[in-house]
Design an enzyme around this catalytic site. Sequence first.
Site, PDB file in Angstrom:
ATOM      1  N   ILE A 173       1.069  -1.275  -0.067  1.00 41.97           N
ATOM      2  CA  ILE A 173      -0.141  -0.041  -0.228  1.00 41.97           C
ATOM      3  C   ILE A 173       0.558   1.192  -0.672  1.00 41.97           C
ATOM      4  O   ILE A 173       0.464   2.471  -0.942  1.00 41.97           O
ATOM      5  CB  ILE A 173      -0.958  -0.264   1.248  1.00 41.97           C
ATOM      6  CG1 ILE A 173      -1.698  -1.151   1.150  1.00 41.97           C
ATOM      7  CG2 ILE A 173      -1.907   0.726   0.818  1.00 41.97           C
ATOM      8  CD1 ILE A 173      -3.254  -2.058   0.731  1.00 41.97           C
ATOM      9  N   GLU A 229      -4.805   6.412 -16.646  1.00 42.34           N
ATOM     10  CA  GLU A 229      -4.795   7.834 -16.907  1.00 42.34           C
ATOM     11  C   GLU A 229      -3.432   8.463 -17.667  1.00 42.34           C
ATOM     12  O   GLU A 229      -2.864   7.515 -17.927  1.00 42.34           O
ATOM     13  CB  GLU A 229      -4.789   8.417 -15.106  1.00 42.34           C
ATOM     14  CG  GLU A 229      -3.296   7.640 -14.614  1.00 42.34           C
ATOM     15  CD  GLU A 229      -3.379   8.255 -13.236  1.00 42.34           C
ATOM     16  OE1 GLU A 229      -4.663   7.612 -12.224  1.00 42.34           O
ATOM     17  OE2 GLU A 229      -2.557   8.333 -12.385  1.00 42.34           O
ATOM     18  N   HIS A 267      14.308  15.252 -23.199  1.00 46.85           N
ATOM     19  CA  HIS A 267      13.322  15.195 -24.335  1.00 46.85           C
ATOM     20  C   HIS A 267      14.165  13.781 -24.381  1.00 46.85           C
ATOM     21  O   HIS A 267      13.322  12.952 -24.682  1.00 46.85           O
ATOM     22  CB  HIS A 267      14.912  15.282 -25.666  1.00 46.85           C
ATOM     23  CG  HIS A 267      15.040  16.641 -25.649  1.00 46.85           C
ATOM     24  ND1 HIS A 267      13.330  17.852 -25.896  1.00 46.85           N
ATOM     25  CD2 HIS A 267      15.475  17.482 -24.900  1.00 46.85           C
ATOM     26  CE1 HIS A 267      13.197  18.873 -25.673  1.00 46.85           C
ATOM     27  NE2 HIS A 267      15.015  19.357 -25.721  1.00 46.85           N
TER      28      HIS A 267
END
Lengths: 380, 324
Positions: free
Chosen positions: B121, B235, B277
Amino acid sequence: MAASMASQAAVRGLRTTATKRVLLDKLQCSWLTPRRWLNLQEYQSKKLMQDSGVAVQRFYVADTASEAQEAAKRLNAKEIVLKAQILAGGRGKGVFDSGLKGGVHLTKDPAVVGELAKRMLGFNLITKQTPKDGVKVKTVMVAEALDISRETYFAILMDRACNGPVMVGSPQGGMDIEEVAASTPELIFKEVIDIYKGVQDDQALRMAANLGFKGPLQRQAADQIKRLYDLFLKVDATQVEVNPLGETPEGQVVCFDAKINFDDNAEFRQKDVFAMDDMTESDATEMEAAKWDLKYIGMDGNIACFVNGAGLAMATCDIIDLHGGKPANFLDLGGGVKERQVYEAFKLLTADPKVKANCQQKWFASLSLSQLHHMNQAHQ
Amino acid sequence: MSHSRLFARLLLQQSGVRHCYTGSRKNLYINKNTKVICQGFTGKQGTFHSQQALDYGSHLVGGVSPGKGGKTHLGLPVFNSVKEAKEGTGAEATVIYVPPPFAAAAIIEAIDAEIPLVVCITEGIPQQDMVKVKHKLLRQSATRLVGPNCPGVINPGECKIGIMPGHIHKKGRIGIVSRSGTLTYEAVHQTTQVGLGQSLCVGIGGDPFNGTNFIDCLEVFLEDPKTEGIILIGEIGGNAEENAAEYLKQHNTGDNAKPVVSFIAGLTAPPGRRMGHAGAIIAGGKGGAKEKIAALQSAGVVVSMSPAQLGSTMFKVMRSMRGV
């Protein structure tokens, strides 16, 4: 007890499916992953590199013009580069409110270094990436200017796809590396590193060769590569990017610039590094939020969001947008939030003059009733 | 570099190499008989959530707290190590509530003891530590890790391992896998409200280096006769959703395809900083919500634009597909 999903946001107009991208220059965060976005000045990054034996241009740091001049003399170099130290980019093309043009200057004369420094220190440097009044320059870097005969690109990062550290490099450095990746992908080289074994000799030599370093320079570059990897591990970096990793006409391999990103989760064991964090160029509200360990990002709408859970917080912003509203902020209280933090978060949101309405999404698995009570009190 | 080498690299990046570790996927399916121990048992979080687990009816059999072995806590035995706990209780799963500086070591201890399921957790474990954990994890097949930084795993009515609110769950037919914590509870709440219920819910968590991904759970759901529909909550960031879409294209088509409904959070998130990058080059894709949504849709996933319509969307899809 569980809050329903019904948003308190005003629902108006048509649903918009257009993506609203809010571009904020100051929002230089990798969305969600870092809690604080550790910002180091160039000289601080270079000091970290120096401490790891990475070759950087010799330099001193100065807070006054006379110090700068002394430093220039001490360097005893053919040519000096004087660089204003601010976090924002675009320094070369910036302008000082003292009238001096350019945040980076080259000169062979230490006296000129002193004169230029006088027009930099204590003045604001305005660049494309600063707020319109610019940023006050408190420190300058006085470094030995070196010629670059060849520029390469080199980076080390923690990569999800490879489950660990990866080296990426290209003999085409100094320019837009993403352009290189897109048009000539065969010039991008990659080496996966075993976290327990580290960078092997053959890997370092192969990367150096791929970067175009030949003869004795290959071994020098390979050595620099290993030292950069040691630094990467030592400071719990998530990425170290050197662009350019250059070759001088005298046959030196030098890191001319570096960008280091740090793992926020490692703060507890990187206290020295995080102590260098300069938050003076950050947004005031975000600084306040960071003080209370709140994950807060300001946006430009008028509906404040008060949420526990990052995914739910993002989804809250999404659903507000879907119904035609605009979120004023992203805020994730997290699961282990304490009462005081809840109170401070509410204060922060209600202090925002843009805010006209509140949108609260909470799941009370971890938030206790007393915290809720506290929250309601703050609202009154 | 030849095209085939480039392709091989891309393949490695996109679909992931099949390790012996994938053999541990089945350990995800906990049930009412699963014996669970708690690492960090006597700490504040460990105590609170262990009591909650007992109240829910999970078969918690003991816990680990170094130095406190031999004592009793919440009426259960405390052990000094995971190995001792396994020997003393026959534990098949462990849940870790240990603070970040020590959590990775706790996971490794459980892997060394060959505990079949480890649910961590803890939020805030340094990435370097998790890279080391993952290195060990991928080279064995006895232990399956979920997390870290996750809410846990729950088989409603049978076994709850983690911090999710048990009372919103209902035994049923939808498998839920999510990177988010509280957003998952929305999907759970909604599927409970429309009467579908959940077969198994896995919160895989938000860390970049973790033990279980979407594909691991999708395989379990596709093979489980009790799971009739799947909700996938993603997400922005990384390639997990794109990889999941690719997996579904290969394994969830035709007459026996199970309906998949998804929501991707972060469509309206401001653009992130270019982390130098190298990240963009190496990842290929930009990790944006639009790209993920498109990838999932091309795999036949119904993507909801609102997180408030996951339950209703699944209900509609199932009704049209096979009659609810």
